[in-house]
Scaffold this motif. Structure first.
Motif, PDB file in Angstrom:
ATOM      1  N   LEU A  50      -6.732  -3.741  -2.193  1.00 29.71           N
ATOM      2  CA  LEU A  50      -5.749  -2.660  -2.174  1.00 29.71           C
ATOM      3  C   LEU A  50      -6.165  -1.549  -3.133  1.00 29.71           C
ATOM      4  O   LEU A  50      -6.109  -0.364  -2.792  1.00 29.71           O
ATOM      5  N   ALA A  51      -6.586  -1.915  -4.329  1.00 33.47           N
ATOM      6  CA  ALA A  51      -7.027  -0.906  -5.296  1.00 33.47           C
ATOM      7  C   ALA A  51      -8.130  -0.036  -4.688  1.00 33.47           C
ATOM      8  O   ALA A  51      -8.095   1.196  -4.791  1.00 33.47           O
ATOM      9  N   ALA A 104       2.571   1.543  -3.439  1.00 33.22           N
ATOM     10  CA  ALA A 104       1.592   1.938  -4.454  1.00 33.22           C
ATOM     11  C   ALA A 104       1.185   3.401  -4.286  1.00 33.22           C
ATOM     12  O   ALA A 104       1.007   4.119  -5.275  1.00 33.22           O
ATOM     13  N   THR A 105       1.072   3.864  -3.058  1.00 33.73           N
ATOM     14  CA  THR A 105       0.732   5.269  -2.801  1.00 33.73           C
ATOM     15  C   THR A 105       1.804   6.188  -3.377  1.00 33.73           C
ATOM     16  O   THR A 105       1.486   7.214  -3.999  1.00 33.73           O
ATOM     17  N   ARG A 147       0.838  -1.200   0.000  1.00 29.02           N
ATOM     18  CA  ARG A 147       0.000   0.000   0.000  1.00 29.02           C
ATOM     19  C   ARG A 147       0.874   1.252   0.000  1.00 29.02           C
ATOM     20  O   ARG A 147       0.630   2.187  -0.757  1.00 29.02           O
ATOM     21  N   ARG A 148       1.911   1.255   0.824  1.00 36.73           N
ATOM     22  CA  ARG A 148       2.804   2.415   0.882  1.00 36.73           C
ATOM     23  C   ARG A 148       3.536   2.609  -0.449  1.00 36.73           C
ATOM     24  O   ARG A 148       3.661   3.741  -0.938  1.00 36.73           O
ATOM     25  N   ARG A 189      -8.768   0.428  -1.425  1.00 35.57           N
ATOM     26  CA  ARG A 189      -8.231   1.232  -0.320  1.00 35.57           C
ATOM     27  C   ARG A 189      -7.442   2.436  -0.831  1.00 35.57           C
ATOM     28  O   ARG A 189      -7.345   3.460  -0.144  1.00 35.57           O
ATOM     29  N   LEU A 190      -6.866   2.317  -2.017  1.00 37.92           N
ATOM     30  CA  LEU A 190      -6.126   3.432  -2.621  1.00 37.92           C
ATOM     31  C   LEU A 190      -7.050   4.454  -3.270  1.00 37.92           C
ATOM     32  O   LEU A 190      -6.589   5.473  -3.780  1.00 37.92           O
ATOM     33  N   VAL A 247       1.404   6.129  -7.233  1.00 37.07           N
ATOM     34  CA  VAL A 247       0.246   6.923  -7.651  1.00 37.07           C
ATOM     35  C   VAL A 247       0.602   8.408  -7.584  1.00 37.07           C
ATOM     36  O   VAL A 247       0.262   9.182  -8.494  1.00 37.07           O
TER      37      VAL A 247
END
Length: 175
Positions: free
Chosen positions: A143-144, A114-115, A111-112, A146-147, A118
């Motif tokens: 995850l998608a 991917a953030t 998640r971190r 949550r992002l 993005v």
């Protein structure tokens, strides 16, 4: 080529994939091969140091042309996963991909990473980012969401996973 690197906290970093990452990435892919085959078409191909090296060279060529940002996720100095962006300057969008060692799933590391990616896509002026994943890949779909990505639709039989084809969920984030 300028080096890319971001601190993800808790001893994790996101760094540019390069030729020094080939052997450790190969070891990680082999260790996670069975679970990667459930979600990644490339994991069905023979994974050798040579093939991963050639793919890394290809990705670095895309990076040099400003068409990709291929990264590895590190825990201290150990490679524990991969995350990347592919840029389509004509469509003004970026595609995001990621995976991590089985033992680190659920800890927020991807998640971190991917953030960060993005944020890179947004800073580059992309109009949107996209994630495509097998419909049965619950972790990636979660995850998608949550992002902040929205499920935009499902492509039927769009991904080969070994001897079968699976449906693909398409997620988009408009900037």
């Amino acid at each position: 080529m300028a080096a890319f690197g971001r601190d993800l906290g808790d001893g994790y970093t996101l760094t540019l994939r390069d030729l020094t990452t080939v052997r450790p990435l190969h070891e990680l892919v082999v260790a996670n091969a069975e679970r990667l085959r459930a979600a990644e078409p490339w994991a069905w191909q023979e994974q050798t140091v040579e093939t991963i090296g050639l793919h890394t060279e290809h990705l670095l060529g895309q990076y040099a042309m400003d068409r990709a940002l291929p990264c590895v996720i590190r825990q201290d100095d150990r490679i524990v996963g991969a995350a990347s962006l592919a840029f389509d300057p004509y469509l003004g969008q970026a595609s995001l991909g990621y995976w991590v060692d089985a033992g680190l799933e659920g800890r927020g590391v991807v998640r971190r990473a991917a953030t960060v990616l993005v944020g890179v896509a947004r800073a580059r002026g992309a109009a949107r980012a996209e994630i495509r994943t097998a419909v049965d890949n619950v972790r990636s779909r979660g995850l998608a969401e949550r992002l902040g990505f929205t499920h935009e639709g499902t492509l039927r039989s769009a991904m080969p996973l070994g001897p079968v084809r699976v449906d693909v969920a398409v997620y988009g984030l408009v900037f």
